[in-house]
Enzyme design. Structure first.
Site, PDB file in Angstrom:
ATOM      1  CB  CYS A 139      -0.934  -0.026   1.210  1.00 17.38           C
ATOM      2  SG  CYS A 139      -1.940   1.454   1.349  1.00 17.38           S
ATOM      3  CB  CYS A 156      -0.394   2.464   4.096  1.00 17.68           C
ATOM      4  SG  CYS A 156      -1.889   1.812   3.375  1.00 17.68           S
ATOM      5  CG  ASP A 157       3.338   1.162   4.397  1.00 19.64           C
ATOM      6  OD1 ASP A 157       2.924   1.667   5.456  1.00 19.64           O
ATOM      7  OD2 ASP A 157       3.100  -0.013   4.075  1.00 19.64           O
TER       8      ASP A 157
END
Ligand code: NAP
Length: 308
Positions: free
Chosen positions: A134, A137-138
């Site tokens: 993701c 997200c990261d």
């Protein structure tokens, strides 16, 4: 006969449980068992910095533990076990778990999706330590660091463009010359000065002791092998919704996602609602799944009121 059964214990399932339990519906939730981790995809994530309310960030497993506590505080009952079968009937729906049948007037399906992985041993070991599925997200963890994205579809192009905002360089590794990505998404990535492409190439290993330090590559045409330094390794080769057990009883789209009516969580079967990544192939975020879980609980509550 229960009021509500919830299948799945990710952000969608727990938010549905929170709303349903606060509405005094005394929901019963089934959470996954080995090999499917209870808690969903966040259980394999480290820092979550984009869930509102946690300005310092929160570890994925801790966030799920908090959601669990909040749902049980209001009376959600949780049973561990994989749902084997469901049967929908006008008088109540049946869910079979560990060989036992459970019945409810309303059912909320929140079984999530699984990011597809390459299947390399080190991919699992370094998940959350440089390996990610993701970018949203990261991505921010890899500021000014070299990043690799695997895949040739729209997800890979989207992730490559997004990650180029952070990384020193983004290399897209794709196993053939032709792309599955739409022309516009591909062109956007090709025009991005920070994005490079390595084609006809597969990743054979991910390097690094505690965190990712690089990847091993093999050219499928020439057989030539090489190594490429990177700190972020993003697998963007698609997702699989976990909807297999609903194949014969609910309408699924071509990719296996549950089809919901318009903007609601209603499926084609009265009293059966769906929320989170098993429905959503677009956003796939913890917060959007949680929002969908809330909608499903409200839809279920209204449905039960209409029966009464
Ligand atoms: P996808 O279109 O199925 O593409 C998956 C890509 O990963 C393909 O290029 C495939 O290679 C590659 N791949 C699959 N398994 C692999 C493996 N084991 N090793 C190496 N490469 C592998 O999946 P997606 O990109 O996630 O897109 C899914 C759907 O969502 C699509 O309909 C897409 O249009 C949509 N989507 C849209 C947007 C947008 O419009 N903003 C963004 C993301 C996704 P091959 O081509 O060789 O099979």
């Amino acid at each position: 006969m229960r009021n509500v059964i919830i299948i799945g214990s990710g952000p969608a399932g727990f938010t549905a449980a929170l709303y349903a339990s606060r509405a005094n519906l005394e929901p019963l939730m089934f959470e996954g068992d080995v090999p499917e981790l209870p808690g969903g995809q966040l259980m394999t994530t480290t820092d979550v910095e984009n869930f509102p309310g946690f300005p310092e960030g929160v570890m994925g497993p801790e966030l799920m533990e908090r959601m669990r506590k909040q749902a049980t505080r209001f009376g959600t009952e949780i049973v561990t076990g994989m749902v084997e079968r469901v049967q929908f009937e006008a008088g109540g729906h049946t869910v079979v778990v560990n060989g036992e049948s459970h019945r409810a007037r309303a059912l909320i399906i929140a079984t999530g999706a699984k990011a597809r992985l390459l299947g390399l041993d080190n991919e699992k070991r370094l998940m959350g330590h440089g390996v990610s599925t993701c970018a949203t997200c990261d991505g921010a963890f890899f500021r000014d660091k070299p990043i690799v994205v695997v895949g040739g579809g729209d997800s890979a192009m989207e992730e490559a463009n997004f990650l180029a905002r952070f990384g020193s360089k983004v290399t897209v590794i794709h196993r053939r010359q032709e792309f599955r990505a739409s022309k516009i998404m591909l062109e956007r990535a090709q025009k991005n000065p920070k994005v490079e492409f390595v084609l006809d190439t597969v990743v054979t290993d991910i390097l690094g002791d505690k965190v990712v330090s690089g990847v091993k590559l093999e050219n499928r045409k020439t057989g030539e092998t090489s190594e490429l330094e990177c700190n972020g390794f993003f697998v963007a080769i698609g997702h699989t919704p976990q909807t297999e057990i609903f194949r014969d009883v609910l309408e699924l789209d071509d990719e296996g996602y549950i089809v919901a009516e318009g903007d609601s969580s209603r499926t084609g079967v009265a009293g059966v609602f769906a929320a989170g990544d098993c429905v959503d192939h677009t956003y796939r975020q913890a917060i959007t799944a949680a929002g969908m879980g809330c909608k499903a609980a409200i839809d279920a509550e209204r449905y039960l009121e209409s029966l009464d």
